[in-house]
Design an enzyme around this catalytic site. Structure first.
Site, PDB file in Angstrom:
ATOM      1  CB  SER B 137      -0.904   0.026   1.240  1.00 21.34           C
ATOM      2  OG  SER B 137      -1.562   1.261   1.335  1.00 21.34           O
ATOM      3  CE1 TYR B 150      -3.558  -2.055   5.679  1.00 18.93           C
ATOM      4  CE2 TYR B 150      -3.139   0.191   4.939  1.00 18.93           C
ATOM      5  CZ  TYR B 150      -3.513  -1.106   4.664  1.00 18.93           C
ATOM      6  OH  TYR B 150      -3.854  -1.457   3.381  1.00 18.93           O
TER       7      TYR B 150
HETATM    8  N1  NAP Z   1      -8.933  -0.851  -0.312  1.00 15.43           N
HETATM    9  C1  NAP Z   1      -7.912  -0.023  -0.342  1.00 15.43           C
HETATM   10  O1  NAP Z   1      -8.083   1.204  -0.451  1.00 15.43           O
HETATM   11  C2  NAP Z   1      -6.505  -0.546  -0.290  1.00 15.43           C
HETATM   12  C3  NAP Z   1      -5.478   0.355  -0.525  1.00 15.43           C
HETATM   13  C4  NAP Z   1      -4.171  -0.105  -0.503  1.00 15.43           C
HETATM   14  C5  NAP Z   1      -3.900  -1.432  -0.229  1.00 15.43           C
HETATM   15  N2  NAP Z   1      -4.929  -2.300   0.013  1.00 15.43           N
HETATM   16  C6  NAP Z   1      -4.568  -3.693   0.297  1.00 15.43           C
HETATM   17  O2  NAP Z   1      -5.189  -4.530  -0.661  1.00 15.43           O
HETATM   18  C7  NAP Z   1      -5.369  -5.819  -0.093  1.00 15.43           C
HETATM   19  C8  NAP Z   1      -6.792  -6.270  -0.346  1.00 15.43           C
HETATM   20  O3  NAP Z   1      -7.657  -5.439   0.393  1.00 15.43           O
HETATM   21  P1  NAP Z   1      -9.188  -5.112   0.039  1.00 15.43           P
HETATM   22  O4  NAP Z   1      -9.288  -3.665  -0.158  1.00 15.43           O
HETATM   23  O5  NAP Z   1      -9.657  -5.994  -1.029  1.00 15.43           O
HETATM   24  O6  NAP Z   1      -9.881  -5.382   1.441  1.00 15.43           O
HETATM   25  P2  NAP Z   1     -10.529  -6.666   2.100  1.00 15.43           P
HETATM   26  O7  NAP Z   1     -11.704  -7.056   1.333  1.00 15.43           O
HETATM   27  O8  NAP Z   1     -10.672  -6.328   3.542  1.00 15.43           O
HETATM   28  O9  NAP Z   1      -9.406  -7.776   1.902  1.00 15.43           O
HETATM   29  C9  NAP Z   1      -8.511  -8.213   2.851  1.00 15.43           C
HETATM   30  C10 NAP Z   1      -8.584  -9.722   2.854  1.00 15.43           C
HETATM   31  O10 NAP Z   1      -7.552 -10.245   3.678  1.00 15.43           O
HETATM   32  C11 NAP Z   1      -8.064 -11.406   4.266  1.00 15.43           C
HETATM   33  N3  NAP Z   1      -7.392 -11.774   5.495  1.00 15.43           N
HETATM   34  C12 NAP Z   1      -7.114 -10.994   6.555  1.00 15.43           C
HETATM   35  N4  NAP Z   1      -6.521 -11.729   7.504  1.00 15.43           N
HETATM   36  C13 NAP Z   1      -6.433 -12.995   7.023  1.00 15.43           C
HETATM   37  C14 NAP Z   1      -5.931 -14.204   7.541  1.00 15.43           C
HETATM   38  N5  NAP Z   1      -5.392 -14.280   8.746  1.00 15.43           N
HETATM   39  N6  NAP Z   1      -5.997 -15.307   6.784  1.00 15.43           N
HETATM   40  C15 NAP Z   1      -6.544 -15.278   5.556  1.00 15.43           C
HETATM   41  N7  NAP Z   1      -7.034 -14.172   5.026  1.00 15.43           N
HETATM   42  C16 NAP Z   1      -6.987 -13.030   5.755  1.00 15.43           C
HETATM   43  C17 NAP Z   1      -9.487 -11.077   4.579  1.00 15.43           C
HETATM   44  O11 NAP Z   1     -10.188 -12.309   4.697  1.00 15.43           O
HETATM   45  P3  NAP Z   1     -11.672 -12.445   5.313  1.00 15.43           P
HETATM   46  O12 NAP Z   1     -12.576 -12.112   4.186  1.00 15.43           O
HETATM   47  O13 NAP Z   1     -11.756 -13.863   5.710  1.00 15.43           O
HETATM   48  O14 NAP Z   1     -11.761 -11.475   6.452  1.00 15.43           O
HETATM   49  C18 NAP Z   1      -9.899 -10.244   3.405  1.00 15.43           C
HETATM   50  O15 NAP Z   1     -10.533 -11.003   2.416  1.00 15.43           O
HETATM   51  C19 NAP Z   1      -5.027  -5.699   1.377  1.00 15.43           C
HETATM   52  O16 NAP Z   1      -3.731  -6.189   1.581  1.00 15.43           O
HETATM   53  C20 NAP Z   1      -5.068  -4.212   1.608  1.00 15.43           C
HETATM   54  O17 NAP Z   1      -4.250  -3.846   2.671  1.00 15.43           O
HETATM   55  C21 NAP Z   1      -6.217  -1.878  -0.025  1.00 15.43           C
END
Ligand code: NAP
Ligand code: FAD
Lengths: 440, 245
Positions: B137, B150
């Protein structure tokens, strides 16, 4: 958030939620009447509710496909374009499609959309085997022509006002190629255009484009376009390697609102004249890829912005066969006299009625776009009255400004629809800005 | 299908699912790994129907480090490409007050993802091919008061990926770091994000696919973020510490 339909008129501040599960959707229902929103391609305020607009975008999964019957089961938020992407390469095409592929299955069912084949195949409702609908109390009911048929009939064309469609089964049609064999006939006036439609009742697809700025004897110059799915063995060799057509090109985007003055009677006249000449040049038979044939405007994402900041309106009515000629003449004359050229004007012959509150009826439908202005709003009222006088009615998916009085005067089914909503309690669960405005 | 399998770690994430769809559309078999993997059956079915490709579900807890080798052994095939989207943001205020909450954020964004990618890296290195993609990120580019717990975990993840890339560059294994700015997903649901700076998961997925094909090293998903972060990184600390951004 600020929300509008495709015409960008009216604009209102709406609370929009996007539930991911039926349970979450049912929760949203508890805070008062809501309206489902598909991809926002209805022109006006059909999919807007200031207190609760529910986006169906997360209900976008395919559930099943039967390769023998072409039956697709999918969630209501699936985009038609995704259906084509997935199944055209396997030889299946939507049995009914509107003029854009950026619509959801739910939106297509709610508006009972019609395509260029309406005169033969009827509306989208005809291709639906069953629907699952969440009603005002949160229960989900499966309905079809056999099961809960009443709910089925009111929901097709019911503009989201009977409940939220969660999923459905529809029929796709088999095609051998993604190419359309098109026959274009220029028609110098309305009478000739109508004759061309009447002479081709069996053409699978038919539609006419209108230059509505020409007056007098040329009142409305037309290009009537007939089409059929090209069979593989008739496809010219050079297309045979790509029987399902070239992949759609990169979409171009209109990045900003063109100033309103860019679109005036002179530019529209010039555009229409050029288009007509192009039509003359391309008259005759040609092979056209499916996306150019069905979705000519989808290549320019955000083309609705060319109408400038105030947005635009679409007028679409259908006139019954016996009054169609006189009515169309009156409508086109009125438009030509005001000099309000329409960028996009189409005429099409329609077939039988569909759902209990669906728009189509046997006759002719005329659709025209106008940039919003006080003059245009006045013109639209004139067109409303002409439609009323000729026994026609209006398409709610295009409407942004009709009055309740005019709707009920043209369409006695509106009263029955509203009564059904009261009896079933649907009015306590579902409402849009449009349903409030129109007394549905 | 000629294209090799793609493994998505943390597949329930909107970003992970979008990347899975994009690779499926490109003809790859897909392995979806997540907690409670069986609840992803509708998604599995959807992707398989749309793209006519094999899609399998695999149970994975990124924090159960000891299970990771067995998890990799259980896959139908060692993937060609592995994408890690596991992440957890938590609430900054909670992360400040409750060290257990903070630890969960750090482990979910750093320990879990690096443990998985480290094991995959070794297997890819032995095979002599493969692509590892880590979703980090922009928050890791500089610690800010509003989300440094984070952010620091993502900073660690970013550094880990760059080291891994360096180690494997001559071994036929490519490592790509993805630094999204704002993305409209579950993680950001309900936040008021600036439209011009916010990416849609499907667009992000397309960029990831394209960049991986070109073997890019680090990508910012909306190019404007590269500029934004260049500026943010270069504000002198004396000034930066007084800002609220
Ligand atoms: N959205 C943004 O603006 C943004 C910006 C920059 C970076 N990111 C990064 O992009 C990635 C995807 O995020 P997203 O936006 O799609 O949000 P999200 O839907 O919250 O995705 C995060 C995923 O990580 C999984 N997770 C967390 N802990 C886990 C564990 N112990 N074992 C297995 N799975 C686990 C969660 O699983 P569960 O469904 O089971 O909870 C969830 O599906 C993340 O790394 C996030 O930090 C997002
Ligand atoms: C360029 C263009 C060309 C068009 N050409 C045609 C054409 O040729 N023929 C034609 O018939 N129409 C045409 N239309 C209109 C369009 O097909 C309809 O407005 C269609 O309903 C839009 O679908 P949507 O998913 O965008 O729905 P929205 O615009 O979001 O919603 C439209 C209506 O459907 C309801 N709805 C949406 N999803 C659900 C659901 N899941 N459950 C219950 N109700 C729901 C909404 O409440 C609303 O009343 C065209 C529109 C455009 C922009």
């Amino acid at each position: 958030m600020k929300l509008s339909g495709w015409g960008r008129y009216p604009v209102a501040d709406c609370t929009v939620t996007a539930p991911r599960t039926p349970e979450a959707l049912s929760e949203a229902r508890k805070s008062g009447p809501l309206i489902a929103r598909g991809n926002g391609r209805a022109y006006g305020d059909s999919a807007m509710n200031e207190d609760s607009t529910v986006s169906m975008r997360h209900f976008n999964r395919f559930i099943a496909f039967d390769h023998t019957t072409g039956q697709l089961t999918a969630e209501a938020g699936v985009l038609l374009g995704d259906v084509i992407d997935a199944f055209l390469p396997r030889g299946w095409f939507p049995a009914v499609t509107p003029g854009t592929k950026f619509v959801t299955l739910g939106g297509m069912a709610a508006a009972d959309v019609h395509g260029k084949n309406h005169h033969l195949d009827g509306g989208f409702g005809n291709t639906i085997d069953w629907l699952d609908i969440m009603g005002p109390d949160g229960t989900v009911t499966r309905c079809s022509r056999e099961e809960n048929a009443e709910l089925f009939d009111w929901t097709i064309g019911g503009m989201g006002l009977t409940g939220v469609i969660l999923r459905m089964a529809i029929r796709l049609r088999r095609v051998e190629t993604g190419w359309i064999l098109q026959h274009a006939h220029p028609a110098p006036n309305l009478a000739a255009a109508m004759e061309a439609f009447e002479a081709a009742p069996d053409a699978p697809y038919s539609v006419a484009w209108i230059d509505c700025l020409s007056t007098g004897e040329h009142l409305g110059r037309f290009i009537v376009m007939l089409g059929e799915h090209a069979p593989l063995d008739r496809l010219p060799n050079r297309f045979r390697q790509v029987p399902f057509g070239p992949p759609p090109g990169r979409n171009r985007t209109v990045p900003f609102n063109l100033p309103g003055f860019a679109l005036n009677r002179w530019t529209v006249r010039a555009f229409n004249a050029a288009y007509y000449r192009m039509g003359l040049r391309n008259a005759g038979t040609s092979y056209v890829p499916w996306d150019t044939y069905f979705y000519p405007l989808d290549g320019i994402l955000g083309w609705n912005r060319i109408y400038g900041r105030r947005g635009f309106l679409q007028f679409q009515c259908v006139l019954p066969d016996d009054t169609a000629r006189a009515g169309l003449k009156a409508l086109l004359t009125t438009i030509a006299e005001t000099g309000q050229g329409s960028f996009l004007a189409v005429l099409k012959k329609m077939g039988p009625e569909g759902g209990r509150f669906s728009f189509p009826m046997p006759g002719y439908t005329l659709a025209l776009d106008f940039p919003v202005s006080d003059k245009v709003l006045e013109l639209m009222e004139q067109l409303d009255r002409i439609t009323l006088d000729h026994g026609g009615r209006f398409y709610l998916a295009k409407d942004a400004r009709l009055t309740a009085h005019m709707l009920h005067a043209t369409d006695p089914r509106a009263g029955a629809f509203a009564a059904m909503r009261r009896e079933t309690g649907a009015d306590t669960g579902f409402a849009s800005m449009q349903s409030e405005r129109l007394g549905l | 299908m000629s294209a090799g399998p793609v493994l998505i770690l943390g597949a329930r994430s909107d970003i992970g699912m979008a990347i899975a769809r994009a690779y499926a559309a490109d003809g790859h078999a897909i392995q979806l790994a997540a907690r409670n993997a069986d609840t992803l059956e509708p998604e599995r079915n959807d992707i398989a129907l749309r793209h006519g490709t094999d899609v399998t579900l695999h149970e994975l807890d990124a924090l159960d480090y000891d299970s990771h080798d067995a998890f990799l052994d259980s896959l139908p095939a060692l993937p060609d490409i592995a994408v890690c989207t596991v992440g957890y943001m938590g609430e900054q205020s909670e992360n400040e007050a409750d060290m257990q909450a903070a630890r969960l954020v750090m482990r979910s964004n750093f320990e879990g993802p690096t443990n998985l990618l480290a094991l995959l890296a070794n297997r890819f290195e032995t095979r002599g091919s493969g692509t590892l993609i880590g979703i980090s990120s922009v928050a890791g580019d500089r610690g800010r008061a509003t989300n440094y717990v984070y952010g620091s975990a993502k900073a660690g993840f970013t550094a880990f990926l760059s080291g891994l890339r360096n180690r494997l560059a001559k071994k036929g294994v490519h490592v790509m770091t993805v630094k999204p700015g704002f993305v409209a997903t579950k993680m950001t649901d309900g936040m008021d994000l600036p439209e011009k700076l916010t990416a849609d998961p499907d667009k992000l997925a397309c960029s990831v696919l394209r960049a991986a094909k070109r073997r890019r090293n680090i990508i910012y998903v909306k190019p404007v973020w590269w500029l934004v972060m260049l500026i943010i990184r270069n504000i002198p600390e004396a000034i930066f510490k007084k800002l609220s951004i």
